[in-house]
Design a protein around this motif. Structure first.
Motif, PDB file in Angstrom:
ATOM      1  N   LYS A 342      13.231  -0.210  17.743  1.00 60.34           N
ATOM      2  CA  LYS A 342      12.077  -0.302  18.623  1.00 60.34           C
ATOM      3  C   LYS A 342      11.014   0.905  18.299  1.00 60.34           C
ATOM      4  CE  LYS A 342      14.334  -1.694  23.066  1.00 60.34           C
ATOM      5  NZ  LYS A 342      15.458  -2.322  22.452  1.00 60.34           N
ATOM      6  N   GLU A 343      10.735   0.771  16.759  1.00 60.56           N
ATOM      7  CA  GLU A 343       9.814   1.655  16.132  1.00 60.56           C
ATOM      8  C   GLU A 343       8.438   1.143  16.580  1.00 60.56           C
ATOM      9  OE1 GLU A 343      12.236   3.291  12.577  1.00 60.56           O
ATOM     10  OE2 GLU A 343      10.983   1.726  12.307  1.00 60.56           O
ATOM     11  N   LYS A 344       7.479   2.119  16.717  1.00 63.84           N
ATOM     12  CA  LYS A 344       6.052   1.738  17.101  1.00 63.84           C
ATOM     13  C   LYS A 344       5.183   1.821  15.728  1.00 63.84           C
ATOM     14  CE  LYS A 344       2.105   2.962  20.197  1.00 63.84           C
ATOM     15  NZ  LYS A 344       1.814   3.945  21.051  1.00 63.84           N
ATOM     16  N   HIS A 345       5.056   0.742  14.996  1.00 63.08           N
ATOM     17  CA  HIS A 345       4.091   1.101  13.869  1.00 63.08           C
ATOM     18  C   HIS A 345       2.581   0.795  14.265  1.00 63.08           C
ATOM     19  CE1 HIS A 345       8.082   0.454  11.980  1.00 63.08           C
ATOM     20  NE2 HIS A 345       7.395   0.854  10.762  1.00 63.08           N
ATOM     21  N   ILE A 346       1.694   1.482  13.932  1.00 59.51           N
ATOM     22  CA  ILE A 346       0.392   1.252  14.573  1.00 59.51           C
ATOM     23  C   ILE A 346      -0.405   0.650  13.225  1.00 59.51           C
ATOM     24  CG2 ILE A 346       0.496   3.345  15.908  1.00 59.51           C
ATOM     25  CD1 ILE A 346      -1.507   4.876  14.071  1.00 59.51           C
ATOM     26  N   ALA A 347       0.120   0.694  11.890  1.00 61.93           N
ATOM     27  CA  ALA A 347      -0.439   0.057  10.826  1.00 61.93           C
ATOM     28  C   ALA A 347       0.448   0.056   9.753  1.00 61.93           C
ATOM     29  CB  ALA A 347      -1.894   0.661  10.401  1.00 61.93           C
ATOM     30  N   ALA A 348       0.202  -0.990   8.731  1.00 67.35           N
ATOM     31  CA  ALA A 348       1.261  -1.072   7.496  1.00 67.35           C
ATOM     32  C   ALA A 348       0.180  -1.605   6.515  1.00 67.35           C
ATOM     33  CB  ALA A 348       2.044  -2.326   7.840  1.00 67.35           C
ATOM     34  N   ILE A 349       0.350  -0.886   5.316  1.00 67.89           N
ATOM     35  CA  ILE A 349      -0.759  -1.073   4.093  1.00 67.89           C
ATOM     36  C   ILE A 349       0.091  -0.955   2.915  1.00 67.89           C
ATOM     37  CG2 ILE A 349      -2.537  -0.080   2.740  1.00 67.89           C
ATOM     38  CD1 ILE A 349      -3.113   2.082   5.096  1.00 67.89           C
ATOM     39  N   GLU A 350      -0.161  -2.365   2.185  1.00 69.61           N
ATOM     40  CA  GLU A 350       0.725  -2.416   0.968  1.00 69.61           C
ATOM     41  C   GLU A 350      -0.302  -2.323  -0.248  1.00 69.61           C
ATOM     42  OE1 GLU A 350       3.850  -5.718  -0.781  1.00 69.61           O
ATOM     43  OE2 GLU A 350       3.334  -5.587   1.649  1.00 69.61           O
ATOM     44  N   SER A 351       0.263  -1.838  -1.305  1.00 75.26           N
ATOM     45  CA  SER A 351      -0.301  -2.070  -2.549  1.00 75.26           C
ATOM     46  C   SER A 351       0.252  -3.080  -3.579  1.00 75.26           C
ATOM     47  CB  SER A 351      -0.553  -0.794  -3.446  1.00 75.26           C
ATOM     48  OG  SER A 351      -1.225  -1.081  -4.478  1.00 75.26           O
ATOM     49  N   ASP A 352      -0.093  -4.315  -3.688  1.00 76.69           N
ATOM     50  CA  ASP A 352       0.532  -5.276  -4.436  1.00 76.69           C
ATOM     51  C   ASP A 352      -0.408  -6.292  -5.307  1.00 76.69           C
ATOM     52  OD1 ASP A 352       2.604  -6.648  -6.006  1.00 76.69           O
ATOM     53  OD2 ASP A 352       3.177  -7.896  -4.131  1.00 76.69           O
ATOM     54  N   ARG A 353      -1.554  -5.635  -5.667  1.00 82.17           N
ATOM     55  CA  ARG A 353      -2.464  -6.470  -6.403  1.00 82.17           C
ATOM     56  C   ARG A 353      -2.908  -5.641  -7.747  1.00 82.17           C
ATOM     57  NH1 ARG A 353      -6.465 -10.093  -3.261  1.00 82.17           N
ATOM     58  NH2 ARG A 353      -5.137 -10.398  -1.371  1.00 82.17           N
ATOM     59  N   GLY A 354      -1.875  -4.699  -8.187  1.00 79.82           N
ATOM     60  CA  GLY A 354      -2.005  -4.016  -9.266  1.00 79.82           C
ATOM     61  C   GLY A 354      -2.861  -2.758  -9.312  1.00 79.82           C
ATOM     62  N   GLY A 355      -2.751  -2.023 -10.394  1.00 79.00           N
ATOM     63  CA  GLY A 355      -3.321  -0.562 -10.390  1.00 79.00           C
ATOM     64  C   GLY A 355      -4.876  -0.635 -10.694  1.00 79.00           C
ATOM     65  N   PHE A 356      -5.599  -1.325 -10.540  1.00 79.93           N
ATOM     66  CA  PHE A 356      -7.045  -1.670 -11.235  1.00 79.93           C
ATOM     67  C   PHE A 356      -8.078  -0.905 -10.058  1.00 79.93           C
ATOM     68  CE2 PHE A 356      -4.681  -5.388 -12.509  1.00 79.93           C
ATOM     69  CZ  PHE A 356      -4.743  -5.265 -13.854  1.00 79.93           C
ATOM     70  N   THR A 357      -9.442  -0.974 -10.588  1.00 75.65           N
ATOM     71  CA  THR A 357     -10.538  -0.307  -9.891  1.00 75.65           C
ATOM     72  C   THR A 357     -10.484  -0.711  -8.461  1.00 75.65           C
ATOM     73  OG1 THR A 357     -11.555  -0.084 -11.935  1.00 75.65           O
ATOM     74  CG2 THR A 357     -12.739   0.282  -9.776  1.00 75.65           C
ATOM     75  N   PRO A 358     -10.679   0.153  -7.445  1.00 83.49           N
ATOM     76  CA  PRO A 358     -10.593  -0.103  -6.052  1.00 83.49           C
ATOM     77  C   PRO A 358     -12.021  -0.553  -5.767  1.00 83.49           C
ATOM     78  CG  PRO A 358      -9.756   2.261  -6.316  1.00 83.49           C
ATOM     79  CD  PRO A 358     -10.503   1.743  -7.885  1.00 83.49           C
ATOM     80  N   ARG A 359     -11.575  -1.854  -4.884  1.00 83.33           N
ATOM     81  CA  ARG A 359     -12.959  -2.465  -4.433  1.00 83.33           C
ATOM     82  C   ARG A 359     -12.898  -2.454  -2.772  1.00 83.33           C
ATOM     83  NH1 ARG A 359     -15.389  -2.021  -8.737  1.00 83.33           N
ATOM     84  NH2 ARG A 359     -15.212  -3.479 -10.413  1.00 83.33           N
ATOM     85  N   GLY A 360     -11.857  -2.388  -2.215  1.00 82.91           N
ATOM     86  CA  GLY A 360     -11.757  -2.139  -0.481  1.00 82.91           C
ATOM     87  C   GLY A 360     -10.341  -2.718  -0.056  1.00 82.91           C
ATOM     88  N   PHE A 361     -10.253  -3.015   1.152  1.00 82.80           N
ATOM     89  CA  PHE A 361      -9.153  -3.418   1.689  1.00 82.80           C
ATOM     90  C   PHE A 361      -9.034  -4.604   2.428  1.00 82.80           C
ATOM     91  CE2 PHE A 361      -8.895   1.320   1.557  1.00 82.80           C
ATOM     92  CZ  PHE A 361      -7.640   1.518   1.025  1.00 82.80           C
ATOM     93  N   THR A 362      -8.176  -5.710   2.404  1.00 81.11           N
ATOM     94  CA  THR A 362      -7.970  -6.755   3.218  1.00 81.11           C
ATOM     95  C   THR A 362      -7.368  -6.223   4.605  1.00 81.11           C
ATOM     96  OG1 THR A 362      -6.170  -7.613   2.520  1.00 81.11           O
ATOM     97  CG2 THR A 362      -7.872  -8.208   1.000  1.00 81.11           C
TER      98      THR A 362
END
Length: 456
Positions: A342-362
């Protein structure tokens, strides 16, 4: 306490220069990541000393122990979450050969077995090749024409698509489901054009998914250059014969682990913000972009909070998921255990598109949450992050979405990712240290804002 005081004093100093507290905090995060980052050092060790980490392999086990040890140096607590994973092995190097061309004679071509494929054994598979671009073409040709043939799925990724991931999505079903579709019509084997946008001599592996109660056909990927050559030959000559040999097999499921480290929240410890990447990789290379980069970026979020003396209100948790590539067992188990506890996760963020130049977040979330996150966009724009418009979250955190958890994915530039994805080329020399560190800082800045303001 000393580190937290230093962070506050640094904020005051930068605020005196005309910046808001959030602007100064994010600048400190980026400065520290770029001047004193550890993500590239971590990734170099993971890729060159541990190497390939296919689920169930000794490399995957070594990756678990390495990430556990490193997280123990930066997190408040670290633990291993058991999960049983598929154990597929490639075996000896594959053989691919165009057999009977009148003009050129036999032609050796570059191929590799698709993940989870059955092997041919030493006898191999040989037969007449039939090229198709879609499952509708298979259906139109039917069993009468396809029985006993080798099906060649040759739909390329759409080079007109500026978003390389959209191009991938438009072609990948032939790899994932093509073998079972071909088996419905009596085919004996499958060749799939590699999922790449550029002319390449090396093949791309990747997982397939056999449908139940349908014969399992051996399946290989062929490099894009050799796919084009085979297609051209099929137009010039009739009854082109192809031979391929693979020695892959699936062993019983093996024990493995998700690796989890966290910093406990000071005010709302029951509210969890997850950052993660998948520790497993395909066996052809080092798994640098896919997804060693995501793992070390998630670990760096924890380290930057610690080294900057930021005491989070909420619990920040880094998860190294196991078995994204050929089963998603780690992500499924993590969500299962979160529900049981019964953990309360308020958000989850994953990085799985490579270590390239940041553009934003989906992001996939409610409209109010999207609006709140997008309100922070001006804070990211000085660092090149401008795209907060797209839907989506990562594969490993997708099992949390039905539980009502907002899921996000770090969005770097996509243009080079599929040059290396699932290939022998996914090695540390293809990763820019600066781009990797910018990505880690971007994720840390977003977590900082989520922790400070919440998402309600």
């Amino acid at each position: 306490m000393k580190r937290n005081l230093l962070f506050i004093l640094a904020l005051i100093t930068v605020m005196a220069q005309g910046q808001t507290p959030d602007e100064s905090a994010i600048k400190q995060i980026f400065d520290k990541a770029l001047v004193d980052g550890k993500s590239y050092t971590w990734l170099h060790y993971l890729t060159t000393e541990v190497g390939a980490r296919l689920s169930g392999s000794p490399g995957a086990a070594a990756g678990v122990e390495w990430s556990r040890h490193e997280l123990e140096n930066v997190a408040d607590s670290v633990w291993l979450q058991p999960v049983m994973v598929p154990h597929w092995i490639r075996g000896q190097k594959e053989i691919g050969r165009i057999m009977n061309t009148k003009k050129y004679g036999p032609i050796e071509v570059n191929v590799c077995a698709l993940g989870s494929s059955v092997g041919t054994g030493p006898a191999g598979v040989s037969g007449t090749v039939v090229e198709v671009k879609s499952f509708d073409e298979l259906k139109q040709l039917g069993e009468r024409y396809l029985k006993g043939k080798i099906i060649f799925f040759n739909r390329p990724m759409d080079v007109k698509s500026v978003d390389a991931f959209a191009a991938y999505g438009g072609a990948v079903e032939q790899r994932g489901y093509g073998p079972s579709e071909a088996a419905k019509y009596g085919a004996i084997g499958v060749i799939v054009r590699s999922m790449g946008l550029n002319p390449e001599d090396y093949p791309h592996t990747g997982g397939l998914r056999y449908a139940p109660n349908i014969p399992k056909l051996p399946a290989i990927a062929i490099s894009t250059n050799h796919a084009d050559r085979l297609s051209k030959l099929l137009k010039e000559e009739k009854d082109v014969q192809f031979y391929f040999e693979t020695h892959c097999e699936t062993l019983p499921d093996a024990p493995s682990f998700n690796v989890i480290g966290e910093i406990k929240g000071s005010e709302y410890p029951d509210e969890i913000i997850v950052v993660g990447g998948h520790l497993d990789s395909w066996d052809l290379a080092q798994g640098a972009h896919d997804d060693g980069a995501g793992c070390v970026q998630a670990m760096e979020v924890i380290r930057l909070f610690k080294i900057l003396g930021i005491k989070p209100k909420r619990t920040i948790r880094a998860v190294m998921f196991m078995n994204e590539e050929n089963g998603l067992r780690g992500g499924i188990e993590y969500a299962k255990q979160a529900a049981l506890k019964k953990e309360k996760h308020i958000a989850a963020i994953e990085s799985d598109r490579g270590g390239f130049t940041p553009r934003g977040f989906t992001m996939t979330a409610t409209d109010p949450i999207k609006t709140k996150i997008r309100s922070w966009k001006p804070l990211f724009e000085p660092y090149g992050l401008t795209d907060f418009s797209q839907e989506g979250g990562g594969a490993d955190i997708s099992p949390l979405e039905p539980m009502g958890v907002p899921v996000l994915e770090f969005l770097p530039d996509s243009q080079r990712y599929f040059d290396y994805h699932h290939t022998q080329e996914d090695t540390i020399d293809k990763v820019s240290r600066r781009e990797l560190e910018l990505g880690a800082a971007s994720m840390t800045a977003l977590v900082y804002l989520m922790d400070k303001y919440g998402l309600n």
